[in-house]
Design an enzyme around this catalytic site. Sequence first.
Site, PDB file in Angstrom:
ATOM      1  N   LYS A 157     -30.805   8.723 -31.942  1.00  0.00           N
ATOM      2  CA  LYS A 157     -30.234   9.033 -33.256  1.00  0.00           C
ATOM      3  C   LYS A 157     -30.592  10.444 -33.753  1.00  0.00           C
ATOM      4  CE  LYS A 157     -30.073   4.246 -34.897  1.00  0.00           C
ATOM      5  NZ  LYS A 157     -30.540   3.353 -35.982  1.00  0.00           N
ATOM      6  N   PHE A 207     -26.339  -0.843 -46.770  1.00  0.00           N
ATOM      7  CA  PHE A 207     -26.764   0.414 -46.137  1.00  0.00           C
ATOM      8  C   PHE A 207     -25.658   1.100 -45.333  1.00  0.00           C
ATOM      9  CE2 PHE A 207     -27.909  -3.086 -43.240  1.00  0.00           C
ATOM     10  CZ  PHE A 207     -27.240  -2.698 -42.082  1.00  0.00           C
ATOM     11  N   ASN A 244     -34.786   5.489 -37.556  1.00  0.00           N
ATOM     12  CA  ASN A 244     -35.646   4.810 -36.590  1.00  0.00           C
ATOM     13  C   ASN A 244     -35.409   5.223 -35.138  1.00  0.00           C
ATOM     14  OD1 ASN A 244     -33.294   3.429 -36.023  1.00  0.00           O
ATOM     15  ND2 ASN A 244     -33.989   1.474 -36.843  1.00  0.00           N
ATOM     16  N   HIS A 264     -30.867   3.323 -31.180  1.00  0.00           N
ATOM     17  CA  HIS A 264     -30.040   2.123 -31.319  1.00  0.00           C
ATOM     18  C   HIS A 264     -29.904   1.534 -29.931  1.00  0.00           C
ATOM     19  CE1 HIS A 264     -26.446  -0.397 -32.049  1.00  0.00           C
ATOM     20  NE2 HIS A 264     -26.066   0.052 -30.873  1.00  0.00           N
ATOM     21  N   THR A 284     -36.980  -2.894 -35.552  1.00  0.00           N
ATOM     22  CA  THR A 284     -36.174  -1.984 -36.367  1.00  0.00           C
ATOM     23  C   THR A 284     -37.030  -1.230 -37.374  1.00  0.00           C
ATOM     24  OG1 THR A 284     -34.275  -3.448 -36.119  1.00  0.00           O
ATOM     25  CG2 THR A 284     -34.178  -1.854 -37.909  1.00  0.00           C
ATOM     26  N   ARG A 316     -39.925   3.303 -31.411  1.00  0.00           N
ATOM     27  CA  ARG A 316     -39.901   3.357 -32.879  1.00  0.00           C
ATOM     28  C   ARG A 316     -41.292   3.519 -33.475  1.00  0.00           C
ATOM     29  NH1 ARG A 316     -35.124  -1.061 -33.260  1.00  0.00           N
ATOM     30  NH2 ARG A 316     -33.384   0.408 -33.327  1.00  0.00           N
ATOM     31  N   ARG A 369     -34.513  -3.308 -25.681  1.00  0.00           N
ATOM     32  CA  ARG A 369     -34.912  -3.714 -27.029  1.00  0.00           C
ATOM     33  C   ARG A 369     -36.436  -3.793 -27.144  1.00  0.00           C
ATOM     34  NH1 ARG A 369     -30.967  -4.386 -30.194  1.00  0.00           N
ATOM     35  NH2 ARG A 369     -31.999  -5.739 -31.717  1.00  0.00           N
TER      36      ARG A 369
END
Length: 140
Positions: A11, A59, A114, A117, A93, A104, A87
């Site tokens: 991100k 959001f 964070n 994705h 998250t 993260r 994951r």
Amino acid sequence: MAIQRTFSIIKPDATKRNLTGAINAKLEAAGLRIVAQKRIHLSKAQAAVFYAVHKERPFYDELCEFMASEPIVVQVLEGEDAIAKNREVMGATNPAEAAEGTIRKEFALSIGENSVHGSDAEDTAKEEIAYFFSGLELVG
């Protein structure tokens, strides 16, 4: 377990801080191969389509703005049980709840920023991969 493919995004908060290599190193150390990768700058409209599943969430607008704010790196990862493995490497998250050593925990700035994705299921992975990559771009 079978070999799977999953989709990942590095991100804007992470690309802005030049963390692509560090994040890729964590993914590869976990046994995931990067079989496709490109750096792109999403428009807000493209982000809105990609995140349409969250359209009714409070959001949503902020997420679309954030994802269009800086370049991102989209990737296809491959490996044994790739969706679950990715994951696990990403972490929770909310970075405050993420396990030590996860992406993260190490790199995220907040629950919104964070850093990464990842697809949550096989069907989602296929849809997300198809949104950003043609079959010719998937090598491995």
